[in-house]
Design an enzyme around this catalytic site. Structure first.
Site: not given
Lengths: 368, 139
Positions: A188-189, A185
């Site tokens: 997300c990261d 992701c």
């Protein structure tokens, strides 16, 4: 202080503000041999709920079904999952940033914001939403049973809209460096400090891969897109954006053989599948954007699946191999897999379920 | 102890201008998780806790991180439950240097700190593990 503590308690248990219709706390032993034991017996208290339609899922399909079912006064229960399949409630849309092709949003909308709106709309019409993951189901007879760690739901009909799980690749180092430079992701990261001003790589060739690569150029010094073929299947506009981004370089016809490094990923060995040549690529981050596979494991074979794991539905409907169970969204769609097509099938599932409930209601002479 | 810290906090708020002590959430007005938006304020807060035996839980998150949002209600609930523990939230985009200092590699990451030293860490939206480790280290 007491008031806020109570508010917190109820918020923690059930994330909706419409009261539970019928509940009863039943203490039940978890073993099937119900031999009463003495003082050492441990009881698992399962909350028992009943509903006309239980919806499993948290994306556009599940919430569109919930909106229609709740407006049809079927008082649906929806399980949005707690990090089910490592994805936040809201589903795959929570792993993307700008959504520009969902109709109704000419300026585009962030994936997370869109899923919040879906949820708010479901709740508005009375859907009971629980942030719990369904662990098992029993479709062997009607009414059907749906279990989470703390609840047992008895439902007259079920809509399975569990979507899909992000695919990961397996190669030397892919486990070692998971969450230490390798992620599925980017959104997300991507903002993690280990990626800042560093070269990064994305594996994939679809719209998501293009979107994520573009997103990562905000953080990394350079973004490589590693793709196993010589052309992308992404839409023309997304391809154009990625290819014209000066920070993006595409490595065609290639796959990753190994990820190496010390504390975090330091580099990759990349093989060209056409020439066979293996080369070294220094990157500090690798993101999989290679698509998803249907989340059907929890069904334990109770619905007919095709060879790729998708729930089989009767063409033109959302009916599955079990009468009274319907499937919507990516879990049954191999071909289109878009938020808006998922929403469409979610609506179909609610209407199919409503029709089914009327049929069985008429057969059994019930009125409710 | 709490009174002294909050007095310190109010002095600092006055010195550093507009207070952003409240976490944006459905639980407005509920103190529990303090969000930090400047390195200076963070450093002061961190140093003030260092000399106590209080456990501090630092929640490193990013704005578009789905799992981070999913954890928010759970973290708030824990903050309300464990009143002897200090909860702080840091956006890794805003406070890059702090995230770098703590070696954050994936979001969310929860770092448990006591007397200025890291005692434990949870990577990912793992509710049960976070609760277990807080209970373990809070004494």
């Amino acid at each position: 202080m007491n008031q806020t503590r109570n508010r917190l308690k109820s918020l923690f248990k059930a994330r909706n503000f419409v009261g539970l219709a019928t509940t009863s706390i039943v203490a039940a032993s978890f073993s099937t041999t119900a031999t009463p034991k003495l003082a050492t017996a441990t009881f698992t208290a399962m909350e028992e709920l009943k509903t006309r339609v239980c919806i499993i899922g948290s994306g556009p399909a599940a919430h569109t079904a919930a909106i229609y079912a709740s407006r049809a006064e079927l008082k649906p229960i929806l399980f949005e999952g707690w990090m089910a399949n490592d994805i936040a409630p809201g589903g795959q849309l929570t792993t993307t940033t700008d959504v520009e092709n969902f109709p109704g949003f000419p300026e585009g909308i962030m994936g997370g914001d869109l899923t919040e709106k879906f949820r708010a709309q479901s709740v508005r019409f009375g859907t009971r939403v629980y942030t719990e993951t369904v662990t098992k189901v029993n479709f062997s007879k009607a009414p059907f049973e749906i279990f989470t760690d703390s609840k047992r739901v008895v439902a007259d009909s079920v809509i399975v809209a569990t979507g899909a799980v992000a695919k990961k690749l397996n190669f030397a180092g892919s486990d070692t460096f998971w969450n230490r430079g390798i992620s599925a992701c980017a959104v997300c990261d991507g903002a993690a400090p280990i990626f800042r001003e560093k070269p990064l790589a994305v594996i994939g060739g679809g719209d998501s891969a293009m979107e994520e690569a573009n997103f990562l150029t905000k953080y990394g010094s350079k973004v490589y897109i590693i793709h196993r073929r010589d052309s992308f299947r992404a839409s023309k506009i997304m391809q154009g954006r990625a290819l014209s981004n000066p920070k993006i370089e595409v490595i065609w016809n290639s796959v990753v053989e190994e990820a190496y490094g010390e504390r975090v990923v330091g580099g990759l060995r990349v093989k060209n599948v056409v020439t066979g040549e293996v080369s070294d690529l220094k990157v500090n981050g690798l993101f999989f954007a290679i698509g998803h596979e249907p989340a059907t494991r929890f069904l334990d074979g109770q619905l007919e699946l095709d060879s790729d794991g998708y729930v089989v539905t009767k063409p033109g409907t959302t009916k599955t191999s079990v009468r009274g169970v319907f499937a919507a969204g990516d879990v049954q769609d191999k071909k289109y897999r878009q938020a808006i097509t998922a929403a469409g099938t979610g609506c179909m599932a609610a209407l199919d379920a409503e029709h089914y409930l009327q049929e069985i209601g008429a057969q059994e002479g019930k009125s409710d | 102890m709490g009174a002294v810290l909050s007095y310190l906090g109010s002095i600092l708020s006055y010195l550093f201008g507009a207070s952003t002590a409240e976490e944006d959430s459905a639980l407005d007005g509920q103190p529990g998780v303090t969000a930090f938006h400047s390195s200076a304020r963070w450093q002061l807060h961190f140093n003030s806790i260092k000399n106590t035996t209080q456990l501090m839980v630092i929640d490193f998150a990013a704005s578009w991180c789905g799992p981070c949002k999913a954890m928010e209600p759970a973290v708030h609930a824990m903050a309300a439950k464990f009143t002897d523990v200090v909860f702080a939230k840091i956006d890794v985009d805003e406070l890059r240097d702090v995230a770098q200092e703590f070696g954050v590699q994936a979001m969310p990451t929860f770092v448990l700190v006591k007397k200025g030293n890291e005692v434990d860490r949870i990577v990912g939206a793992k509710k049960e593990e976070l609760q277990r480790k807080i209970e373990k280290h809070r004494r």
